[in-house]
Design an enzyme around this catalytic site. Sequence first.
Site, PDB file in Angstrom:
ATOM      1  N   LEU A   1       0.843  -1.191   0.000  1.00  0.00           N
ATOM      2  CA  LEU A   1       0.000   0.000   0.000  1.00  0.00           C
ATOM      3  C   LEU A   1       0.878   1.242   0.000  1.00  0.00           C
ATOM      4  CD1 LEU A   1      -2.669   1.573   0.375  1.00  0.00           C
ATOM      5  CD2 LEU A   1      -2.467   1.151   2.844  1.00  0.00           C
ATOM      6  N   SER A   2       0.706   2.111  -0.999  1.00  0.00           N
ATOM      7  CA  SER A   2       1.415   3.382  -1.066  1.00  0.00           C
ATOM      8  C   SER A   2       2.937   3.158  -1.022  1.00  0.00           C
ATOM      9  CB  SER A   2       0.943   4.287   0.076  1.00  0.00           C
ATOM     10  OG  SER A   2       1.458   5.589  -0.056  1.00  0.00           O
ATOM     11  N   TRP A   3       3.634   3.702  -0.035  1.00  0.00           N
ATOM     12  CA  TRP A   3       5.078   3.492   0.108  1.00  0.00           C
ATOM     13  C   TRP A   3       5.407   2.009   0.133  1.00  0.00           C
ATOM     14  CZ3 TRP A   3       8.367   1.172   3.583  1.00  0.00           C
ATOM     15  CH2 TRP A   3       9.704   1.600   3.622  1.00  0.00           C
TER      16      TRP A   3
ATOM     17  N   HIS B   1      -6.651   7.617  -1.410  1.00  0.00           N
ATOM     18  CA  HIS B   1      -5.359   6.993  -1.197  1.00  0.00           C
ATOM     19  C   HIS B   1      -5.403   5.825  -0.215  1.00  0.00           C
ATOM     20  CE1 HIS B   1      -1.037   6.950  -1.620  1.00  0.00           C
ATOM     21  NE2 HIS B   1      -0.897   6.911  -0.304  1.00  0.00           N
TER      22      HIS B   1
END
Length: 277
Positions: free
Chosen positions: A104-106, A252
Amino acid sequence: MNADIEAERFVATAGQRIRVSIRPGSAGTRRVPLVLCNGIGASYEVLDPLVAQLDPEITVIRFDVPGTGGSPASVAPYGFAYLAWMLGRVLTKLDLGVVDVLGLSWGGALAQQFAVQNPRRCRRLVLAATGTGAVMVPGNPRVLAKMLTPRRFRDPAYAASIAGDLYGGTTRRQGDDVAGLFLQQLHAGSKIGYFHQLLAGAVWTSLPLLPAIRQQTLLVAGTDDPIVPVVNARIMNQLLPHSTIHLHSGGHIDLVTNATELAPVITTFLHDPGVSP
């Protein structure tokens, strides 16, 4: 894997002490375990809503990277290649072989790097709200500036006030819920740990690596994501040899705040017998 394994443990490897959580699956070894790689600055408790909605047959492994949550900070800065190697050693110490990986994301950057470095160990890949690192279509600079410090993880009122602008999607109506989610973190992590994560992302890109990722990959992207614009998922979908894309109207962190909708999408992808390893 037996159901009596404790939910939390610390694994010492590669000069680090990594806090790990294991949710044993009811199907035992019949399902490939799923490893979750979290977003920047967040401890693994933030993923609780997602884990609660994932198929209970699947064993789920979560961990805190050095300097985040309950894992002590690294003495020196690190890159994603090192983290991917470290994650492999952690999984080996947990007696885990082939796994599926969700980032997820980073954490999506770490998941991509792990897939490249461990082509036989990573079966399938799920990349949510993520991009190609330093070389990608950036989000709104005003929004990204709010991510330069970990203040949102330490100040609930501040987290609630910026949630909608920062994350978009369901958080535009649930700012207080996001603040409560961050309060679930038992360990806030360290400023140096957050800096190390920022630095790792600033000097890494997967753009030349994407054609080498041969795993079946699911890209999950929100059309209201201020941090990682949806065009990044479309670009990755063109460059990854075996990828599919699932677009949703959220933001996000809807994978967490709207897990009831998105977790079944992930489960279906992981279980689909028509998707070849």
